[in-house]
Write a protein that holds these residues in place. Sequence first.
Motif, PDB file in Angstrom:
ATOM      1  N   SER A 194       9.814  88.541  -5.255  1.00 45.44           N
ATOM      2  CA  SER A 194      10.753  87.892  -4.329  1.00 45.44           C
ATOM      3  C   SER A 194      10.297  88.022  -2.875  1.00 45.44           C
ATOM      4  CB  SER A 194      12.162  88.448  -4.516  1.00 45.44           C
ATOM      5  OG  SER A 194      12.276  89.710  -3.910  1.00 45.44           O
ATOM      6  N   MET A 195       9.418  88.979  -2.581  1.00 44.44           N
ATOM      7  CA  MET A 195       8.894  89.134  -1.211  1.00 44.44           C
ATOM      8  C   MET A 195       7.504  88.524  -1.071  1.00 44.44           C
ATOM      9  SD  MET A 195       9.754  93.017   0.080  1.00 44.44           S
ATOM     10  CE  MET A 195       8.666  93.870  -1.051  1.00 44.44           C
ATOM     11  N   SER A 196       6.893  88.130  -2.186  1.00 47.33           N
ATOM     12  CA  SER A 196       5.489  87.680  -2.206  1.00 47.33           C
ATOM     13  C   SER A 196       4.556  88.719  -1.581  1.00 47.33           C
ATOM     14  CB  SER A 196       5.318  86.343  -1.469  1.00 47.33           C
ATOM     15  OG  SER A 196       6.151  85.370  -2.028  1.00 47.33           O
ATOM     16  N   VAL A 197       4.765  89.962  -1.984  1.00 48.76           N
ATOM     17  CA  VAL A 197       3.918  91.064  -1.490  1.00 48.76           C
ATOM     18  C   VAL A 197       3.311  91.762  -2.718  1.00 48.76           C
ATOM     19  CG1 VAL A 197       3.945  93.315  -0.328  1.00 48.76           C
ATOM     20  CG2 VAL A 197       5.249  91.412   0.628  1.00 48.76           C
ATOM     21  N   ALA A 198       2.007  92.097  -2.600  1.00 48.63           N
ATOM     22  CA  ALA A 198       1.351  92.807  -3.701  1.00 48.63           C
ATOM     23  C   ALA A 198       1.806  94.259  -3.728  1.00 48.63           C
ATOM     24  CB  ALA A 198      -0.160  92.741  -3.529  1.00 48.63           C
ATOM     25  N   ALA A 199       1.824  94.852  -4.926  1.00 52.68           N
ATOM     26  CA  ALA A 199       2.304  96.233  -5.085  1.00 52.68           C
ATOM     27  C   ALA A 199       1.566  97.193  -4.156  1.00 52.68           C
ATOM     28  CB  ALA A 199       2.147  96.664  -6.542  1.00 52.68           C
ATOM     29  N   CYS A 200       0.249  97.039  -4.046  1.00 49.70           N
ATOM     30  CA  CYS A 200      -0.542  97.995  -3.252  1.00 49.70           C
ATOM     31  C   CYS A 200      -0.252  97.891  -1.760  1.00 49.70           C
ATOM     32  CB  CYS A 200      -2.031  97.816  -3.530  1.00 49.70           C
ATOM     33  SG  CYS A 200      -2.628  96.164  -3.115  1.00 49.70           S
ATOM     34  N   ASP A 201       0.396  96.798  -1.332  1.00 61.93           N
ATOM     35  CA  ASP A 201       0.736  96.613   0.088  1.00 61.93           C
ATOM     36  C   ASP A 201       2.195  96.973   0.378  1.00 61.93           C
ATOM     37  OD1 ASP A 201      -1.806  95.636   0.686  1.00 61.93           O
ATOM     38  OD2 ASP A 201      -1.237  93.577   0.158  1.00 61.93           O
ATOM     39  N   ALA A 202       2.899  97.476  -0.632  1.00 62.08           N
ATOM     40  CA  ALA A 202       4.340  97.731  -0.474  1.00 62.08           C
ATOM     41  C   ALA A 202       4.640  99.225  -0.565  1.00 62.08           C
ATOM     42  CB  ALA A 202       5.124  96.977  -1.544  1.00 62.08           C
ATOM     43  N   VAL A 203       5.749  99.603   0.055  1.00 59.77           N
ATOM     44  CA  VAL A 203       6.183 100.996   0.002  1.00 59.77           C
ATOM     45  C   VAL A 203       7.661 101.043  -0.353  1.00 59.77           C
ATOM     46  CG1 VAL A 203       6.718 101.093   2.489  1.00 59.77           C
ATOM     47  CG2 VAL A 203       6.241 103.211   1.256  1.00 59.77           C
ATOM     48  N   LEU A 204       8.024 102.048  -1.140  1.00 63.43           N
ATOM     49  CA  LEU A 204       9.437 102.299  -1.415  1.00 63.43           C
ATOM     50  C   LEU A 204       9.826 103.614  -0.767  1.00 63.43           C
ATOM     51  CD1 LEU A 204      11.778 102.016  -4.283  1.00 63.43           C
ATOM     52  CD2 LEU A 204      11.159 104.343  -3.662  1.00 63.43           C
ATOM     53  N   ILE A 205      11.007 103.644  -0.159  1.00 64.59           N
ATOM     54  CA  ILE A 205      11.551 104.896   0.367  1.00 64.59           C
ATOM     55  C   ILE A 205      12.773 105.261  -0.464  1.00 64.59           C
ATOM     56  CG2 ILE A 205      12.747 103.605   2.229  1.00 64.59           C
ATOM     57  CD1 ILE A 205      12.515 106.197   3.918  1.00 64.59           C
TER      58      ILE A 205
END
Length: 259
Positions: A194-205
């Motif tokens: 839904s964000m069109s972001v790859a997993a390796c470029d994303a962070v979860l807090i």
Amino acid sequence: MEPLNAIKGVLFDLDGVLYIGGKPVEGAMDAVDRIRNAGLPCRFVTNTSTLSLASLQAKLGSLGFAVETEEIISATQAARLYLMRQGDPVCRFLLAEDVMQDFADFRQSDTDAEFIVIGDIGDAWSYRLLNEVFNCLMRGAKLIAIHKNRYWQTEHGLQMDIGAFITGLEYASGAQTTLMGKPSADFFAMALISMSVAACDAVLIGDDIDADIGGAQQAGLHGVLVQTGKYRQAYCDASTIHPDRVIPSIREFPDLLGL
Ligand SMILES: [Mg+2]
């Protein structure tokens, strides 16, 4: 602490990170604003199964977080999408009343359900209810868990969550559970798409080392653990999961992202 550079999308866990009970965590609003102002797409991901999408949005708004419904990825929403892909199934929902409005379209039966969906029903649990579900499972019904959390933090301390009931039902019936919320990899994938972001470029807090950090890392994201909410140092020290970073609270998060 080494900053996390080149992050292109952020997933925020809600409870224990943005707020605890009915109170925002100090500095949380500023932190979210700074991240939004830097142009990073955000998703608000929660295993909370007591609130409908509309109520979640209203709750976030009342605490000062202006969030679009499209930015909220809840475990109950994931369950709805999953059931819609199963044709027109007969279901039994053990869900909070407010969430039931999101499931009103489905056929329902207490005895002949093909799918049993378990979320948070507070203190409505009883031996009688567990036994009814157990018998449905023995007749071939499939078990769907909104999440399988061990416990959560409230204003009154830790409370036992539904994970133990799900595990007990699996043990007694031999049924395998389909998990909808964190740490399911499908759940994180839905947020990333839904964000069109790859997993390796994303962070979860998040504040849950198992469901948040373990799940995020398993799905290929970075996982940042906060020491607010349900965080307990002894539990994390003993865990085999190693967060990419640990910070006192969401207040330190924009600095960590180099914003
Ligand atoms: Mg949390």
